[in-house]
Design a protein around this motif. Structure first.
Motif, PDB file in Angstrom:
ATOM      1  N   UNK A 125       0.813  -1.209   0.000  1.00  0.00           N
ATOM      2  CA  UNK A 125       0.000   0.000   0.000  1.00  0.00           C
ATOM      3  C   UNK A 125       0.853   1.270   0.000  1.00  0.00           C
ATOM      4  N   UNK A 126       2.122   1.120  -0.338  1.00  0.00           N
ATOM      5  CA  UNK A 126       3.012   2.265  -0.332  1.00  0.00           C
ATOM      6  C   UNK A 126       2.801   3.148  -1.532  1.00  0.00           C
ATOM      7  N   UNK A 127       3.592   4.248  -1.567  1.00  0.00           N
ATOM      8  CA  UNK A 127       3.459   5.208  -2.653  1.00  0.00           C
ATOM      9  C   UNK A 127       4.001   4.658  -3.962  1.00  0.00           C
ATOM     10  N   UNK A 128       5.031   3.857  -3.873  1.00  0.00           N
ATOM     11  CA  UNK A 128       5.615   3.321  -5.100  1.00  0.00           C
ATOM     12  C   UNK A 128       4.888   2.053  -5.489  1.00  0.00           C
ATOM     13  N   UNK A 129       4.204   2.139  -6.592  1.00  0.00           N
ATOM     14  CA  UNK A 129       3.436   0.958  -7.026  1.00  0.00           C
ATOM     15  C   UNK A 129       4.348  -0.130  -7.572  1.00  0.00           C
ATOM     16  N   UNK A 130       5.415   0.297  -8.210  1.00  0.00           N
ATOM     17  CA  UNK A 130       6.334  -0.693  -8.792  1.00  0.00           C
ATOM     18  C   UNK A 130       7.053  -1.430  -7.677  1.00  0.00           C
ATOM     19  N   UNK A 131       6.987  -2.700  -7.735  1.00  0.00           N
ATOM     20  CA  UNK A 131       7.663  -3.521  -6.748  1.00  0.00           C
ATOM     21  C   UNK A 131       6.921  -3.589  -5.433  1.00  0.00           C
ATOM     22  N   UNK A 132       5.673  -3.224  -5.387  1.00  0.00           N
ATOM     23  CA  UNK A 132       4.915  -3.253  -4.142  1.00  0.00           C
ATOM     24  C   UNK A 132       4.776  -4.690  -3.655  1.00  0.00           C
ATOM     25  N   UNK A 133       4.999  -4.862  -2.348  1.00  0.00           N
ATOM     26  CA  UNK A 133       4.887  -6.193  -1.758  1.00  0.00           C
ATOM     27  C   UNK A 133       6.033  -7.112  -2.117  1.00  0.00           C
ATOM     28  N   UNK A 134       7.135  -6.516  -2.532  1.00  0.00           N
ATOM     29  CA  UNK A 134       8.264  -7.321  -2.985  1.00  0.00           C
ATOM     30  C   UNK A 134       9.242  -7.558  -1.832  1.00  0.00           C
ATOM     31  N   UNK A 135       9.744  -8.758  -1.717  1.00  0.00           N
ATOM     32  CA  UNK A 135      10.761  -9.108  -0.731  1.00  0.00           C
ATOM     33  C   UNK A 135      12.130  -9.067  -1.400  1.00  0.00           C
ATOM     34  N   UNK A 136      13.129  -8.483  -0.664  1.00  0.00           N
ATOM     35  CA  UNK A 136      14.452  -8.325  -1.277  1.00  0.00           C
ATOM     36  C   UNK A 136      15.540  -8.497  -0.213  1.00  0.00           C
ATOM     37  N   UNK A 137      16.782  -8.743  -0.688  1.00  0.00           N
ATOM     38  CA  UNK A 137      17.987  -8.791   0.143  1.00  0.00           C
ATOM     39  C   UNK A 137      18.889  -7.605  -0.224  1.00  0.00           C
ATOM     40  N   UNK A 138      19.616  -7.099   0.759  1.00  0.00           N
ATOM     41  CA  UNK A 138      20.583  -6.030   0.497  1.00  0.00           C
ATOM     42  C   UNK A 138      21.882  -6.373   1.209  1.00  0.00           C
ATOM     43  N   UNK A 139      22.958  -6.572   0.433  1.00  0.00           N
ATOM     44  CA  UNK A 139      24.292  -6.869   0.957  1.00  0.00           C
ATOM     45  C   UNK A 139      25.149  -5.601   0.832  1.00  0.00           C
ATOM     46  N   UNK A 140      25.857  -5.259   1.912  1.00  0.00           N
ATOM     47  CA  UNK A 140      26.680  -4.060   1.873  1.00  0.00           C
ATOM     48  C   UNK A 140      27.906  -4.248   2.755  1.00  0.00           C
ATOM     49  N   UNK A 141      29.092  -3.831   2.258  1.00  0.00           N
ATOM     50  CA  UNK A 141      30.348  -3.879   3.021  1.00  0.00           C
ATOM     51  C   UNK A 141      31.302  -2.847   2.439  1.00  0.00           C
ATOM     52  N   UNK A 142      32.103  -2.214   3.333  1.00  0.00           N
ATOM     53  CA  UNK A 142      33.034  -1.206   2.824  1.00  0.00           C
ATOM     54  C   UNK A 142      33.793  -0.519   3.944  1.00  0.00           C
ATOM     55  N   UNK A 143      34.292   0.651   3.610  1.00  0.00           N
ATOM     56  CA  UNK A 143      35.111   1.422   4.535  1.00  0.00           C
ATOM     57  C   UNK A 143      34.617   2.864   4.570  1.00  0.00           C
ATOM     58  N   UNK A 144      34.611   3.428   5.791  1.00  0.00           N
ATOM     59  CA  UNK A 144      34.316   4.844   5.986  1.00  0.00           C
ATOM     60  C   UNK A 144      35.556   5.508   6.566  1.00  0.00           C
TER      61      UNK A 144
END
Length: 485
Positions: A121-140
């Motif tokens: 029910x979000x504002x972005x209709x594209x990809x609504x109700x979609x499950x996803x993974x996000x991998x992130x690694x790095x240096x600050x």
């Protein structure tokens, strides 16, 4: 890239050449050209000569007492108060490394994994109700360019604080060596006083036996017997107090070398002489005191540290510049996480400048400035007290030797008088009161002489402490012990 490199180079050059706050200069302190209480004429025979030439090193060895030397070395190796001062030096060095770390870029490694779901029910209709993974690694990375030198002033303050802690440790070492000397001399003097009391008690008991024989023969009144008994008992009553004080001095020495109180009982059991001063005592020149006394050097380093703190506070009046950057890999699929297209990069400068703090920054500068003036006054007071300590110790050492010389004459005269009185009383040529007074005068003068011999040695220990001598040698013995263990 050329513009960025130029900007970084410019900021680095600025940070290397500008430092806010006052630059420290050691205060000029006027020292006397010579010690006022140092007598130019040679002392009479039997007295030590104090001279300005040279610096006292390993002063405890000048007493020519092997046990005293051993106790000083052991205390420098194992004393627990000194161990605390050593720990404070390590604390100051660690704090210095903490402050110095601010001069370098700070680099952090990060890594995360997120599993999420978008709202149907979000504002972005594209990809609504979609499950996803996000991998992130790095240096600050983040680096404050120390343009106005605030961080460098903090390191300068930390450097001075390390040196102050080292001088504080050396001051503790000097006090420790002097305390060992005081307790050892006190213990030996009590042994001598006990021996003198026993010696006089034996003579007085001999007099008591004589009066009893004369009383039994009808040649002396009972009053003489009672007077003789009272005198012997009075002398005997002093011995337990001397033994108590000697035991307490022995206990103190045991604790000073970092051991239980009774550790030295066997070593100190044999009666030894009161340590005697050498023929010549070197005290150095007044100008040497600024570079010899650890408490003076500690106070001067505290002043340097507080002066640098003014710069640390002043830094807050100016903007602070930072260069921040990040480099990481980010992907919604683990299979392409290490692909070149998964990279994420950012680099850019930032600035922070407090514009209104309600006068807090100016008040902090005023606080640090007032604290610096307080430490300056404390330093000047320490210097004056150091000069006073030496002058006091010189006059005390000189006059106590004169007192001892007079007491030696008094003991010889009283010993002769007591011998003559006993002989005359035995021949019926004088009354017993003459004997009583003579024996009491002898015991009093002998005990007072023993105390004066103690005080001569104690005043010399105080003099060595006042001129700040010997801490280098004791520190070397401590370091050698630490490296050997």
């Amino acid at each position: 890239m050329t513009r960025r490199a130029s900007l970084v180079a410019f900021l680095v050059l600025c940070s290397a050449g500008c430092m806010v706050g006052p630059d420290y200069r050691r205060p000029d302190v006027v020292s006397p050209s010579s010690w006022g209480e140092l007598k130019p004429a040679a002392p009479p025979d039997g007295r030590s000569d104090a001279v300005a030439d040279g610096i006292p090193e390993a002063w405890w060895t000048t007493f020519d007492d092997q046990l005293l030397t051993s106790l000083v070395v052991r205390s420098a190796q194992s004393n627990l108060t000194l161990a605390q001062a050593e720990a404070r030096v390590r604390e100051a060095r660690a704090l210095r490394r903490i402050n110095a770390a601010a001069l370098w870029p700070q680099l952090d490694a990060t890594g995360s994994y997120t599993r999420g779901r978008t709202s149907e029910n979000g504002l972005a209709a594209a990809g609504a109700g979609r499950t996803f993974n996000l991998f992130q690694a790095g240096f600050d990375a983040n680096w404050e360019v120390d343009v106005f030198g605030g961080n460098r002033r903090a390191v300068e303050a930390a450097d001075a604080s390390v040196q102050a802690a080292e001088n504080d440790r050396n001051a503790v070492l000097i006090s420790l060596m002097a305390e060992v000397g005081v307790d050892y001399v006190t213990y030996r003097s009590l042994q001598q006083r006990i021996a003198l009391a026993n010696q006089n008690l034996t003579a007085q008991q001999g007099t008591l036996d004589l009066t009893r024989r004369l009383f039994d023969a009808g040649l002396a009144p009972e009053l003489d017997v009672q007077r003789a008994a009272a005198q012997a008992a009075t002398t005997a009553s002093t011995i337990p107090n001397f033994e108590q004080q000697a035991a307490q001095a022995m206990h103190a020495l045991g604790v000073l070398i970092g051991q239980p109180p009774m550790t030295l009982q066997e070593e100190l059991m044999a009666v030894g002489p009161i340590p005697k001063p050498p023929a010549q005592v070197t005290v150095g020149f007044p100008s040497d005191l600024m570079l010899r006394r650890p408490d003076v050097m500690r106070s001067e380093r505290q002043l340097a540290a507080q002066t640098a703190e003014i710069g640390v506070a002043t830094r807050d009046l100016f903007p602070r510049f930072f260069i921040s950057g990040a480099a990481s890999l980010q992907s919604v699929r683990g299979s392409d996480f290490f692909d070149w297209e998964s990279r994420l990069l950012s680099l850019g400068p930032s600035v922070s400048w407090p514009l209104f703090e309600g006068g807090q920054i100016e008040a902090n500068i005023a606080l640090q400035t007032a604290a610096q003036q307080e430490v300056l006054a404390a330093y000047e007071a320490v210097v004056l007290l150091a000069f006073q300590d030496v002058e006091d110790a010189l006059v005390a050492f000189s006059h106590e030797q004169a007192t001892r010389a007079q007491l030696e004459t008094a003991v010889r005269a009283n010993a002769r008088a007591a011998d003559l009185a006993r002989r005359s009383y035995g021949q019926g040529l004088t009354d017993f009161l003459t004997v009583l007074v003579a024996e009491q005068s002898l015991f009093t003068s002998q005990d007072t002489l023993a105390q004066s011999e103690r005080d001569v040695a104690l005043q010399l220990v105080a003099l060595y402490k006042a001129v700040g001598g010997g801490w280098e040698n004791a520190a070397t013995a401590r370091d050698e012990s630490a490296s050997g263990s």
